[in-house]
Scaffold this motif. Structure first.
Motif, PDB file in Angstrom:
ATOM      1  N   ASP A 236     -11.817  -7.567  -3.385  1.00 24.64           N
ATOM      2  CA  ASP A 236     -11.105  -6.756  -2.407  1.00 24.64           C
ATOM      3  C   ASP A 236     -11.734  -5.370  -2.379  1.00 24.64           C
ATOM      4  OD1 ASP A 236      -9.180  -6.239  -0.514  1.00 24.64           O
ATOM      5  OD2 ASP A 236      -7.618  -5.734  -1.969  1.00 24.64           O
ATOM      6  N   ALA A 237     -12.076  -4.881  -1.184  1.00 25.45           N
ATOM      7  CA  ALA A 237     -12.780  -3.602  -1.049  1.00 25.45           C
ATOM      8  C   ALA A 237     -11.993  -2.669  -0.139  1.00 25.45           C
ATOM      9  CB  ALA A 237     -14.187  -3.807  -0.496  1.00 25.45           C
ATOM     10  N   HIS A 238     -11.845  -1.407  -0.567  1.00 25.00           N
ATOM     11  CA  HIS A 238     -11.154  -0.376   0.202  1.00 25.00           C
ATOM     12  C   HIS A 238     -12.077   0.837   0.298  1.00 25.00           C
ATOM     13  CE1 HIS A 238      -7.177  -2.410   0.191  1.00 25.00           C
ATOM     14  NE2 HIS A 238      -7.681  -2.971  -0.893  1.00 25.00           N
ATOM     15  N   LEU A 239     -12.546   1.106   1.511  1.00 26.03           N
ATOM     16  CA  LEU A 239     -13.585   2.105   1.741  1.00 26.03           C
ATOM     17  C   LEU A 239     -13.022   3.224   2.611  1.00 26.03           C
ATOM     18  CD1 LEU A 239     -16.347  -0.490   2.692  1.00 26.03           C
ATOM     19  CD2 LEU A 239     -15.654   0.234   0.405  1.00 26.03           C
ATOM     20  N   VAL A 314     -14.249  -9.570   3.848  1.00 28.82           N
ATOM     21  CA  VAL A 314     -13.722  -8.651   4.855  1.00 28.82           C
ATOM     22  C   VAL A 314     -13.236  -7.380   4.154  1.00 28.82           C
ATOM     23  CG1 VAL A 314     -12.083  -8.348   6.748  1.00 28.82           C
ATOM     24  CG2 VAL A 314     -13.034 -10.617   6.270  1.00 28.82           C
ATOM     25  N   PRO A 315     -14.045  -6.336   4.107  1.00 24.96           N
ATOM     26  CA  PRO A 315     -13.609  -5.084   3.481  1.00 24.96           C
ATOM     27  C   PRO A 315     -12.599  -4.338   4.350  1.00 24.96           C
ATOM     28  CG  PRO A 315     -15.800  -4.827   4.426  1.00 24.96           C
ATOM     29  CD  PRO A 315     -15.432  -6.269   4.608  1.00 24.96           C
ATOM     30  N   HIS A 316     -11.843  -3.437   3.725  1.00 27.62           N
ATOM     31  CA  HIS A 316     -10.907  -2.560   4.431  1.00 27.62           C
ATOM     32  C   HIS A 316     -11.570  -1.212   4.628  1.00 27.62           C
ATOM     33  CE1 HIS A 316      -8.489  -5.650   2.466  1.00 27.62           C
ATOM     34  NE2 HIS A 316      -7.483  -5.377   3.277  1.00 27.62           N
ATOM     35  N   LEU A 317     -11.676  -0.781   5.881  1.00 28.73           N
ATOM     36  CA  LEU A 317     -12.303   0.494   6.203  1.00 28.73           C
ATOM     37  C   LEU A 317     -11.254   1.453   6.737  1.00 28.73           C
ATOM     38  CD1 LEU A 317     -14.875  -1.290   5.993  1.00 28.73           C
ATOM     39  CD2 LEU A 317     -15.843   0.052   7.843  1.00 28.73           C
ATOM     40  N   LEU A 363     -10.069  -2.643  10.004  1.00 27.09           N
ATOM     41  CA  LEU A 363     -10.331  -1.245  10.326  1.00 27.09           C
ATOM     42  C   LEU A 363      -9.018  -0.503  10.537  1.00 27.09           C
ATOM     43  CD1 LEU A 363     -12.729   0.706  10.883  1.00 27.09           C
ATOM     44  CD2 LEU A 363     -12.431   0.170  13.300  1.00 27.09           C
ATOM     45  N   PHE A 364      -8.870   0.635   9.853  1.00 22.51           N
ATOM     46  CA  PHE A 364      -7.692   1.492   9.998  1.00 22.51           C
ATOM     47  C   PHE A 364      -8.175   2.874  10.421  1.00 22.51           C
ATOM     48  CE2 PHE A 364      -6.883  -1.776   6.892  1.00 22.51           C
ATOM     49  CZ  PHE A 364      -5.619  -2.259   7.217  1.00 22.51           C
ATOM     50  N   VAL A 365      -7.702   3.329  11.562  1.00 23.84           N
ATOM     51  CA  VAL A 365      -8.193   4.572  12.156  1.00 23.84           C
ATOM     52  C   VAL A 365      -7.078   5.610  12.159  1.00 23.84           C
ATOM     53  CG1 VAL A 365      -9.266   5.642  14.167  1.00 23.84           C
ATOM     54  CG2 VAL A 365      -9.755   3.254  13.613  1.00 23.84           C
ATOM     55  N   ALA A 366      -7.357   6.775  11.572  1.00 24.46           N
ATOM     56  CA  ALA A 366      -6.442   7.909  11.615  1.00 24.46           C
ATOM     57  C   ALA A 366      -6.882   8.836  12.733  1.00 24.46           C
ATOM     58  CB  ALA A 366      -6.448   8.646  10.276  1.00 24.46           C
ATOM     59  N   SER A 367      -5.971   9.132  13.639  1.00 21.99           N
ATOM     60  CA  SER A 367      -6.308   9.971  14.791  1.00 21.99           C
ATOM     61  C   SER A 367      -5.191  10.968  15.020  1.00 21.99           C
ATOM     62  CB  SER A 367      -6.520   9.104  16.041  1.00 21.99           C
ATOM     63  OG  SER A 367      -6.859   9.897  17.144  1.00 21.99           O
TER      64      SER A 367
END
Length: 422
Positions: A236-239, A314-317, A363-367
């Protein structure tokens, strides 16, 4: 009676003297102790000052409904572990030890983890990462008798660039390495991180291991995780704020655009030789279609079989739109649209299977509109209470497709390695 009065006076005098001496000793020790405690409590990087709010420590209730099932909780803890990796190096530079006023332990102790290993850069002696493991003894002290669902056995946390003189040179050296070549394999940190991740994945099983990184550390985490996935170990990858800018990528994009422009120009030009008759042209066309179909069908099924036989990594970005270092991960893969306009679909389609449908990331996007770079690139935003994320189940971005396509074009022997190691 007189003797008793004298004894009482002596006893009272001795008691006063002892209390006075103790007060002097305490008075001599108190300022230093208080100073240390105040520094630890009010330091800007102290957990109680800049850490997350309202994040519960694991307790017996987690045995029924684990907090780690909540993606927001898991994201927060992973970001805290990376902050601990930063602070391990700052503690080293500022001569804080773990027994007195070290800041780093406060970022993993609340979550019932312990420090198992520090990753040291042999070039300058700096700490660039840490392996944290589930602390069973600390958990049992709070009546957490077994590890709750979703809690990893071990986490490899990798920090990013520190603009401090003792380690700044080597950090920037690796930054420039990625900027130039879009690869970190030549760094000693890559080798050390890969060995550490492989070791804990083999010890605990890849499904019980996580890797997390921020900025430059996220770049290492992505490439180390990909290298291990080629061996059949999917962790599990969290980038957080992974780098997306490089000279190699820019040149590749220029080359791709030039190639697309040339193909479009060729399609508008008249052919060199006109066909002699329509019948000949139709025959050649049908023959080409048949041969193209025959050559495409087996390759299609080979790719499909290969895709089905491989487990996807599937990494978490976690990216911010205002962060120019990582914002290019939000660009969607438009390669399929361009290729479909070129006409030669028979030969293009298998490549689309590899690059688009296989390679992907959560993909998690902070806006938040326009933000200053340091705020948009900062790690602390990812445990903020007012964080608003736009998430996608599996995002096929153009950049992640380019970076992970080699993972799915490799030989299909990787899954066998996973079975042996686990």
């Amino acid at each position: 009676m007189a003797k008793r009065g004298v004894m009482e006076d002596i006893t009272e005098a001795e008691t006063v003297a002892v209390m006075a001496a103790a007060a002097e000793d305490m008075g001599a020790a108190t300022p230093e102790t208080v100073a240390v405690r105040e520094e630890e409590t009010h330091h800007p990087y102290a957990f109680n000052v800049s850490g997350p709010r309202n994040v519960a420590s694991p307790n017996w209730r987690d045995l029924i409904n684990s907090s780690w099932k909540d993606p927001n909780y898991k994201r927060t803890v992973m970001a805290c572990f990376i902050q601990a990796a930063y602070l391990l190096e700052l503690d080293r530079q500022e001569n804080r030890n773990e027994h007195n006023n070290a800041l780093a332990p406060k970022w993993w102790i609340p979550f019932k983890f312990k420090l198992s290993q520090t990753l040291i850069d042999e070039r300058d002696g700096s700490i660039f990462g840490a392996v944290l493991e589930w602390d069973r003894a600390a958990a049992m002290a709070d009546l957490v008798l077994i590890r709750p669902t979703g809690v990893p056995r071990a986490v490899l946390a990798l920090r990013g660039t520190l603009l401090k003189s003792p380690t700044m040179r080597r950090d920037i050296e690796d930054d420039l390495r990625f900027l130039t070549w879009e690869s970190l394999k030549g760094s000693v940190r890559f080798k050390a991180a890969l060995e550490a991740l492989r070791l804990i994945a083999q010890r605990y099983g890849s499904s019980n291991v996580c890797i997390a990184g921020h900025s430059l550390g996220a770049g290492f985490a992505l490439q180390v995780g990909k290298a291990l996935a080629k061996e059949g170990l999917f962790v599990d990858a969290h980038l957080f704020n992974p780098p997306s800018i490089s000279l190699a990528m820019s040149l590749r994009n220029i080359g791709e655009r030039a190639g697309i422009a040339w193909k479009r120009l060729k399609s508008m030009l008249p052919p060199k030789n006109e066909p002699l008759t329509e019948n000949v042209n139709e025959g050649a066309s049908s023959s080409n279609h048949i041969s193209g179909f025959r050559s495409w069908v087996p390759s299609f099924y080979e790719e499909k079989a290969s895709a089905d036989s491989k487990k996807k990594w599937v990494p978490h970005l976690y990216v911010n739109d205002s962060d120019y270092i990582c914002c290019y991960y939000t660009e969607k893969d438009g390669g399929g649209e361009n290729e479909s306009k070129e006409g030669d679909k028979e030969n293009k389609r298998p490549a689309t299977v590899n690059n688009s449908s296989m390679a992907g990331a959560k993909l998690f996007v902070a806006s938040k509109g326009k933000q200053k770079f340091l705020e948009a690139h900062g790690l602390e935003q990812w445990w903020s209470e007012n964080l608003e994320l736009q998430s996608a189940a599996v995002q096929n971005s153009r950049l992640i497709g380019q970076q992970l396509k080699s993972l799915y074009s490799a030989s299909s022997s990787a899954p066998q390695v996973q079975g042996k190691l686990q």
